[in-house]
Write an enzyme that holds these catalytic residues in place. Structure first.
Site, PDB file in Angstrom:
ATOM      1  N   ASP A   7      98.665   6.508 -14.177  1.00 37.40           N
ATOM      2  CA  ASP A   7      98.663   8.455 -14.534  1.00 37.40           C
ATOM      3  C   ASP A   7     100.521   8.178 -14.707  1.00 37.40           C
ATOM      4  OD1 ASP A   7      97.496  11.011 -13.396  1.00 37.40           O
ATOM      5  OD2 ASP A   7      99.711  10.874 -12.655  1.00 37.40           O
ATOM      6  N   GLU A   9     103.319  12.065 -15.749  1.00 36.76           N
ATOM      7  CA  GLU A   9     103.569  13.215 -15.482  1.00 36.76           C
ATOM      8  C   GLU A   9     104.112  13.510 -17.202  1.00 36.76           C
ATOM      9  OE1 GLU A   9     102.365  15.403 -14.245  1.00 36.76           O
ATOM     10  OE2 GLU A   9     101.560  14.041 -12.866  1.00 36.76           O
ATOM     11  N   GLU A  52     105.178  26.077 -16.948  1.00 37.48           N
ATOM     12  CA  GLU A  52     104.140  25.914 -16.476  1.00 37.48           C
ATOM     13  C   GLU A  52     104.018  23.969 -15.831  1.00 37.48           C
ATOM     14  OE1 GLU A  52     104.377  26.555 -19.645  1.00 37.48           O
ATOM     15  OE2 GLU A  52     103.417  29.218 -19.539  1.00 37.48           O
ATOM     16  N   HIS A 152     102.546  17.334  -7.938  1.00 36.18           N
ATOM     17  CA  HIS A 152     101.137  15.965  -9.172  1.00 36.18           C
ATOM     18  C   HIS A 152     102.746  15.226  -8.752  1.00 36.18           C
ATOM     19  CE1 HIS A 152      98.262  17.869 -10.656  1.00 36.18           C
ATOM     20  NE2 HIS A 152      98.605  18.725 -10.285  1.00 36.18           N
ATOM     21  N   ASP A 157      99.103   9.991  -7.424  1.00 31.33           N
ATOM     22  CA  ASP A 157      98.438  10.221  -8.303  1.00 31.33           C
ATOM     23  C   ASP A 157      97.132   8.475  -8.662  1.00 31.33           C
ATOM     24  OD1 ASP A 157      98.291  13.033  -7.985  1.00 31.33           O
ATOM     25  OD2 ASP A 157      98.473  13.148  -9.733  1.00 31.33           O
TER      26      ASP A 157
END
Length: 243
Positions: A7, A9, A52, A152, A157
């Protein structure tokens, strides 16, 4: 089989418009057993995150300022992933970002370095068509505890995804399994076979009238929704005619 749950970000949603990776989480599984040999990296993206995205991951420019750039961790990452099957939720997103970073370094694409890619989002859509299949939704549906997921995070994750994957693929393969994932060999099977099952009386729980009626209603609804293709209805005995 070696699998790595993967995963990232990122600073935003579009790698083609210059968004960059800021965090990578890798969780290793070998023969369906987590090994604890994980990789967690923070990366200086050399740019700010969109507002965001910052609300999602909470990784500020100040926190990332002293972290290594992707070029500095590329070899470590590729060495860790080499030859593994990657398991990713919404794989095109994460692979697209890694490929963009590798292109900057003229290092090919991610699939040049791994054995394959499994996308759990596609798996979930096949298993739960028409339902929400985000990682959070799957955690709720499959009873995976994600209460620690306030923001997150790539490693968290990836760990959650490993739990989700095991449940999506029906849990562990073996009925008898020790702490190391072995099936116990011949001794365990011999002990299992030595049980005299003829001495065990299993209770027979018969359906009540209400349960049989509910079952019949469910089959009728399935038959109607499938245009008469409900296979269970075909197994029902034909009604006997009155003499």
């Amino acid at each position: 089989m070696r699998q790595v749950f993967f995963d990232t970000e990122t600073t935003g949603l579009d790698a083609d418009k210059g968004d960059r990776i800021i965090e990578i989480g890798c969780v290793e599984m070998v023969n369906r057993q987590l090994t604890g040999n994980n990789l967690h990296l923070y990366i200086n993206p050399e740019r700010a995150s969109h507002e965001e995205a910052l609300r999602v991951h909470g990784l500020t420019e100040a926190f990332l300022a002293d972290k290594p750039k992707f070029a500095e961790i590329a070899d470590r990452l590729l060495d860790f992933l080499a030859g593994a099957e990657l398991v990713i939720h919404n794989a095109p997103f994460d692979i697209g970002f890694v490929n963009a970073e590798l292109r900057r370094l003229k290092r090919g694409v991610l699939t040049d370095h791994v054995a394959g890619v499994c996308d759990t989002l596609l798996m979930a859509r096949d298993l739960f068509p028409g339902k929400a299949n985000s990682l959070d939704a799957l955690c709720r549906r499959l009873e995976v505890d994600n209460t620690k997921r306030v923001l997150h995070g790539a490693l968290l994750d990836a760990e959650l995804l490993a739990d989700v994957y095991i449940r999506l693929t029906r849990g562990q393969d073996a009925l008898l399994m020790d702490d190391h994932g072995d099936t116990g060999g011949g001794d365990a099977l011999a002990a299992f076979e030595a049980v005299d099952l003829s001495r065990i009386e299993l209770p027979v729980l018969r359906a009540s009238d209400a349960e049989r009626a509910a079952h019949a209603t469910l089959l009728a609804d399935l038959d109607k929704a499938s245009g008469g293709a409900c296979q269970w209805r075909k197994l029902e005995p034909a009604p006997q005619s009155m003499a």
